[in-house]
Design an enzyme around this catalytic site. Structure first.
Site, PDB file in Angstrom:
ATOM      1  N   THR A   1     -22.129 -27.931 -35.442  1.00 49.61           N
ATOM      2  CA  THR A   1     -22.521 -27.302 -36.693  1.00 49.61           C
ATOM      3  C   THR A   1     -22.940 -25.855 -36.445  1.00 49.61           C
ATOM      4  O   THR A   1     -23.700 -25.559 -35.529  1.00 49.61           O
ATOM      5  CB  THR A   1     -23.687 -28.069 -37.350  1.00 49.61           C
ATOM      6  OG1 THR A   1     -23.281 -29.426 -37.555  1.00 49.61           O
ATOM      7  CG2 THR A   1     -24.070 -27.444 -38.676  1.00 49.61           C
TER       8      THR A   1
ATOM      9  N   SER B   1     -22.914 -10.991 -26.654  1.00 53.87           N
ATOM     10  CA  SER B   1     -24.140 -11.750 -26.906  1.00 53.87           C
ATOM     11  C   SER B   1     -25.039 -10.997 -27.869  1.00 53.87           C
ATOM     12  O   SER B   1     -25.271  -9.796 -27.704  1.00 53.87           O
ATOM     13  CB  SER B   1     -24.874 -11.994 -25.584  1.00 53.87           C
ATOM     14  OG  SER B   1     -26.050 -12.756 -25.783  1.00 53.87           O
TER      15      SER B   1
ATOM     16  N   CYS C   1     -31.609 -12.864 -15.433  1.00 54.90           N
ATOM     17  CA  CYS C   1     -31.149 -14.210 -15.075  1.00 54.90           C
ATOM     18  C   CYS C   1     -31.330 -14.519 -13.598  1.00 54.90           C
ATOM     19  O   CYS C   1     -31.099 -15.653 -13.169  1.00 54.90           O
ATOM     20  CB  CYS C   1     -29.689 -14.383 -15.481  1.00 54.90           C
ATOM     21  SG  CYS C   1     -29.430 -14.350 -17.265  1.00 54.90           S
TER      22      CYS C   1
END
Length: 407
Positions: free
Chosen positions: A237, A199, A331
């Site tokens: 995209t 990440s 998180c």
């Protein structure tokens, strides 16, 4: 905040100014779609290719093995589901009790869909038992998904040894390496890993961009279905500014990896050693044996338990001095429950609730570490003076915790 001493880099990192500079033109001047046939889009496609090569170089992979994603969570989900779809007749998964929610919650969901999941335990040092892993593997095991390094404790798992066990049973091996990439050297060319997640915002790129490594030859079905982007492996995209940023960040991390690792370790060790020496009744959580710290940890991370006080109170007190730290994973920080990682390690109640994670980056300075060391003893002393708990009540507190766990 006008000033901030930021020691919460396992949650997210500052975007490198060079990374910002690299991505800005693709937010304004070069806005073409890289999938377009015309040259205006084609020039954008070239920088996407370059970024793919930069990310591949950081982890020792081939650029054709890199798929750009939106984040680590998407990468984990895509890897896990692709591995299972590639082996539809196998219904068993092996993971650990200390994984990130992006893995644990997927596994829990899969259990409702007929899969069996083995959650490997960890010891007091936060390490798994390779014999327990071997005992859990069967011919029905489709996937083993184990993180490279724990986000809360910094404990590094013996990934290559795990991978050798996994290969004996023909299972696919996925590794969540979000916390490891850019902090320790990786080389997928010599690795046993089949799928690896990273990440951008953990290595000084912006949020909203990540990558998934898929070893050549591993069957992969996309999580997102639509257009032909990413060679048909991830529709949508391309996030060109984010991809360019991730590529530049990977290039910088690779160039400075050895120096950065050494600096972070020195600062981390000084912070850790001084806190242990100046504050009574505290201990490091993770990879400690006979009172000695071992090497199986990330160089930038320390998790310290301050007994008899609440971690949230420590964080609020640090915040008053402009110091940012954490009591666990970002998180799961919305929960008042103790860390599932530290619980799995079997820490006593009095340590469990008073544990703080400090995570450094290449921007961390000696002066910032000094600032933390200057205020932490006073914070802990003040909070303990207010606390109703002490050594004599430790057994009662532990019993209360066990009662809560057992329902």
């Amino acid at each position: 905040m006008q000033t901030c001493i930021y020691l919460d880099n396992n949650a997210t990192t500052r975007v490198d100014p060079e990374v910002v500079e690299a991505m800005l033109p693709y937010l304004s001047e070069y806005y073409g779609n890289p999938s377009s046939m015309h040259s205006f889009g084609g020039q954008v496609g070239k920088v996407v290719k370059q970024a793919r090569q930069q990310v591949a170089a950081l982890i020792g992979a081939d650029d054709s093995e890199i798929i750009f994603t939106s984040c680590g969570t998407e990468g984990d989900n895509a890897a896990i589901r692709a591995a299972l779809q590639a082996q539809p007749d196998k219904r068993h998964i092996v993971t650990t009790q200390v994984e990130h929610p992006a893995v644990l919650n997927v596994c829990k969901q899969l259990e409702t869909q007929g899969y069996t999941v083995t959650y490997l335990s960890v010891n007091r040092q936060g390490q798994i038992d390779l014999d327990e892993l071997a005992a859990s593997m069967t011919g029905n095991t489709a996937l083993v998904t184990i993180m490279y390094a724990n986000n809360e404790t910094g404990v590094v798992f013996p990934i290559e040894q795990i991978g050798l066990r996994v290969k004996e049973y023909g299972a696919i091996f996925h590794v969540d390496a979000v916390q490891a990439v850019g902090k320790i050297p990786l080389n997928m060319k010599t690795s046993t890993v089949d799928l690896l997640t990273l990440s951008g915002h953990k290595l000084h790129a912006p949020k909203g961009i990540g990558a998934l490594y898929v070893r050549r030859g591993v069957r992969f079905r996309p999580l997102l279905v639509g257009g032909h982007q990413e060679r048909g492996r991830r529709a949508g995209t391309e996030n060109v500014p984010g991809i360019v940023a991730l590529g530049k960040a990977a290039e910088i991390e690779l160039a400075h990896l050895a120096a950065t690792t050494n600096k972070q370790k020195q600062l981390r060790d000084r912070l850790e050693k001084t806190l242990l020496e100046t504050i009574p009744n505290c201990e490091v959580n993770g990879d400690v044996f006979d009172g000695k710290l071992r090497k199986n940890r990330l160089p930038n991370t320390t998790n310290i338990g301050f007994k008899y006080i609440e971690g949230e109170a420590i964080l609020l007190s640090l915040n008053q001095f402009g110091i940012c730290a954490s009591s666990g994973s970002a998180c799961t920080s919305g929960s008042l429950e103790p860390s599932h990682v530290l619980r799995s390690m079997g820490l006593p109640y009095t340590t469990l609730h008073g544990s703080i994670r400090f995570s450094l980056s290449r921007y961390t300075t000696d002066a910032e570490v000094d600032a933390v060391l200057a205020v932490m003893p006073g914070i802990v002393e003040r909070l303990r003076a207010l606390s109703p708990f002490n050594n004599d009540q430790a057994d009662w507190l532990q019993g209360r915790e066990e009662a809560l766990v057992n329902g």
